[in-house]
Design a protein around this motif. Sequence first.
Motif, PDB file in Angstrom:
ATOM      1  N   UNK A   1     -11.850 -14.710  -2.777  1.00  0.00           N
ATOM      2  CA  UNK A   1     -11.666 -15.609  -3.919  1.00  0.00           C
ATOM      3  C   UNK A   1     -12.896 -16.503  -4.081  1.00  0.00           C
ATOM      4  N   UNK A   2     -13.385 -17.050  -2.964  1.00  0.00           N
ATOM      5  CA  UNK A   2     -14.548 -17.931  -3.009  1.00  0.00           C
ATOM      6  C   UNK A   2     -15.788 -17.235  -3.542  1.00  0.00           C
ATOM      7  N   UNK A   3     -16.046 -16.028  -3.074  1.00  0.00           N
ATOM      8  CA  UNK A   3     -17.217 -15.288  -3.555  1.00  0.00           C
ATOM      9  C   UNK A   3     -17.055 -14.950  -5.033  1.00  0.00           C
ATOM     10  N   UNK A   4     -15.853 -14.559  -5.428  1.00  0.00           N
ATOM     11  CA  UNK A   4     -15.641 -14.294  -6.857  1.00  0.00           C
ATOM     12  C   UNK A   4     -15.979 -15.541  -7.676  1.00  0.00           C
ATOM     13  N   UNK A   5     -15.476 -16.690  -7.253  1.00  0.00           N
ATOM     14  CA  UNK A   5     -15.759 -17.914  -8.012  1.00  0.00           C
ATOM     15  C   UNK A   5     -17.247 -18.255  -7.999  1.00  0.00           C
ATOM     16  N   UNK A   6     -17.904 -18.069  -6.868  1.00  0.00           N
ATOM     17  CA  UNK A   6     -19.337 -18.368  -6.786  1.00  0.00           C
ATOM     18  C   UNK A   6     -20.155 -17.520  -7.759  1.00  0.00           C
TER      19      UNK A   6
ATOM     20  N   UNK B   1     -20.581 -24.362  -7.534  1.00  0.00           N
ATOM     21  CA  UNK B   1     -20.599 -23.763  -6.205  1.00  0.00           C
ATOM     22  C   UNK B   1     -19.949 -24.649  -5.140  1.00  0.00           C
ATOM     23  N   UNK B   2     -20.280 -25.949  -5.068  1.00  0.00           N
ATOM     24  CA  UNK B   2     -19.643 -26.784  -4.039  1.00  0.00           C
ATOM     25  C   UNK B   2     -18.116 -26.854  -4.187  1.00  0.00           C
ATOM     26  N   UNK B   3     -17.630 -26.799  -5.401  1.00  0.00           N
ATOM     27  CA  UNK B   3     -16.179 -26.823  -5.625  1.00  0.00           C
ATOM     28  C   UNK B   3     -15.543 -25.548  -5.093  1.00  0.00           C
ATOM     29  N   UNK B   4     -16.137 -24.403  -5.376  1.00  0.00           N
ATOM     30  CA  UNK B   4     -15.599 -23.129  -4.887  1.00  0.00           C
ATOM     31  C   UNK B   4     -15.537 -23.126  -3.366  1.00  0.00           C
ATOM     32  N   UNK B   5     -16.586 -23.629  -2.740  1.00  0.00           N
ATOM     33  CA  UNK B   5     -16.625 -23.658  -1.268  1.00  0.00           C
ATOM     34  C   UNK B   5     -15.599 -24.645  -0.722  1.00  0.00           C
ATOM     35  N   UNK B   6     -15.569 -25.838  -1.259  1.00  0.00           N
ATOM     36  CA  UNK B   6     -14.646 -26.866  -0.777  1.00  0.00           C
ATOM     37  C   UNK B   6     -13.197 -26.430  -0.931  1.00  0.00           C
ATOM     38  N   UNK B   7     -12.870 -25.835  -2.051  1.00  0.00           N
ATOM     39  CA  UNK B   7     -11.494 -25.389  -2.278  1.00  0.00           C
ATOM     40  C   UNK B   7     -11.096 -24.320  -1.252  1.00  0.00           C
ATOM     41  N   UNK B   8     -11.960 -23.363  -0.984  1.00  0.00           N
ATOM     42  CA  UNK B   8     -11.657 -22.329   0.006  1.00  0.00           C
ATOM     43  C   UNK B   8     -11.503 -22.935   1.394  1.00  0.00           C
ATOM     44  N   UNK B   9     -12.386 -23.851   1.745  1.00  0.00           N
ATOM     45  CA  UNK B   9     -12.338 -24.504   3.059  1.00  0.00           C
ATOM     46  C   UNK B   9     -11.055 -25.318   3.202  1.00  0.00           C
TER      47      UNK B   9
ATOM     48  N   UNK C   1     -10.622 -22.734  13.519  1.00  0.00           N
ATOM     49  CA  UNK C   1     -12.013 -22.324  13.340  1.00  0.00           C
ATOM     50  C   UNK C   1     -12.321 -21.838  11.920  1.00  0.00           C
ATOM     51  N   UNK C   2     -11.292 -21.561  11.157  1.00  0.00           N
ATOM     52  CA  UNK C   2     -11.473 -20.954   9.837  1.00  0.00           C
ATOM     53  C   UNK C   2     -12.263 -21.811   8.855  1.00  0.00           C
ATOM     54  N   UNK C   3     -11.999 -23.116   8.739  1.00  0.00           N
ATOM     55  CA  UNK C   3     -12.767 -23.893   7.759  1.00  0.00           C
ATOM     56  C   UNK C   3     -14.275 -23.813   7.981  1.00  0.00           C
ATOM     57  N   UNK C   4     -14.689 -23.920   9.231  1.00  0.00           N
ATOM     58  CA  UNK C   4     -16.127 -23.853   9.536  1.00  0.00           C
ATOM     59  C   UNK C   4     -16.674 -22.459   9.229  1.00  0.00           C
ATOM     60  N   UNK C   5     -15.905 -21.429   9.581  1.00  0.00           N
ATOM     61  CA  UNK C   5     -16.308 -20.048   9.314  1.00  0.00           C
ATOM     62  C   UNK C   5     -16.487 -19.813   7.816  1.00  0.00           C
ATOM     63  N   UNK C   6     -15.485 -20.192   7.020  1.00  0.00           N
ATOM     64  CA  UNK C   6     -15.572 -20.013   5.572  1.00  0.00           C
ATOM     65  C   UNK C   6     -16.719 -20.808   4.984  1.00  0.00           C
ATOM     66  N   UNK C   7     -16.887 -22.036   5.432  1.00  0.00           N
ATOM     67  CA  UNK C   7     -17.977 -22.865   4.936  1.00  0.00           C
ATOM     68  C   UNK C   7     -19.325 -22.200   5.204  1.00  0.00           C
ATOM     69  N   UNK C   8     -19.499 -21.649   6.381  1.00  0.00           N
ATOM     70  CA  UNK C   8     -20.761 -20.990   6.724  1.00  0.00           C
ATOM     71  C   UNK C   8     -21.031 -19.761   5.876  1.00  0.00           C
ATOM     72  N   UNK C   9     -20.034 -18.884   5.771  1.00  0.00           N
ATOM     73  CA  UNK C   9     -20.219 -17.642   5.002  1.00  0.00           C
ATOM     74  C   UNK C   9     -20.452 -17.954   3.526  1.00  0.00           C
ATOM     75  N   UNK C  10     -19.593 -18.788   2.952  1.00  0.00           N
ATOM     76  CA  UNK C  10     -19.741 -19.109   1.534  1.00  0.00           C
ATOM     77  C   UNK C  10     -21.030 -19.896   1.271  1.00  0.00           C
ATOM     78  N   UNK C  11     -21.424 -20.737   2.209  1.00  0.00           N
ATOM     79  CA  UNK C  11     -22.675 -21.476   2.068  1.00  0.00           C
ATOM     80  C   UNK C  11     -23.878 -20.547   2.033  1.00  0.00           C
TER      81      UNK C  11
ATOM     82  N   UNK D   1     -23.869 -17.415   1.077  1.00  0.00           N
ATOM     83  CA  UNK D   1     -23.840 -16.682  -0.193  1.00  0.00           C
ATOM     84  C   UNK D   1     -24.224 -17.603  -1.351  1.00  0.00           C
ATOM     85  N   UNK D   2     -23.776 -18.852  -1.309  1.00  0.00           N
ATOM     86  CA  UNK D   2     -24.140 -19.811  -2.362  1.00  0.00           C
ATOM     87  C   UNK D   2     -25.651 -20.027  -2.418  1.00  0.00           C
ATOM     88  N   UNK D   3     -26.301 -19.971  -1.253  1.00  0.00           N
ATOM     89  CA  UNK D   3     -27.759 -20.148  -1.215  1.00  0.00           C
ATOM     90  C   UNK D   3     -28.490 -19.090  -2.040  1.00  0.00           C
TER      91      UNK D   3
END
Length: 148
Positions: A94-99, A107-115, A125-135, A137-139
């Motif tokens: 979902x996060x990558x689709x939104x990004x 982009x920060x909203x898509x990441x924050x919502x997923x986290x 551990x999931x919030x940090x994992x999602x933040x890293x992966x989506x971050x 991809x957002x880059x």
Amino acid sequence: MSAARQPRPQRARTKARKRALDILFESEARGEDPLEVLAHRRTTDDAPPVSDYAATLVEGVVAHRERIDQLLAEHAEGWTVARMPAVDRTLLRIGVYELLWEDDVDDPVAITEAVELARTLSTDDSPRFLNGVLGRIADIAPQLRATR
């Protein structure tokens, strides 16, 4: 209804993301087509309503799943898509689709919502994992959006 009681658009989108997660997660767990689950949920009175944005998210993830999973495999260091916890995998999709495909979501909203959803629905551990992966991809999202 007073202004204080009207749902804020962001809150409505948060609910839509949760509903899309429920539909995508259910379809994967049952081995059913997500679009069929979506259609059933939209016509069933005993289920919570499915907003247009929740439907957009489900349809978008389905339409772009191959590319989304390719990006997740490339940017989830040390994890294959199949090995990810199902909730995390679905939130990442979902996060990558939104990004990449929802131009009206920052982009920060898509990441924050997923986290935030991971914080309440998945492992510690999931919030940090999602933040890293989506971050990661957002880059590169501007370059990825340019080639979509």
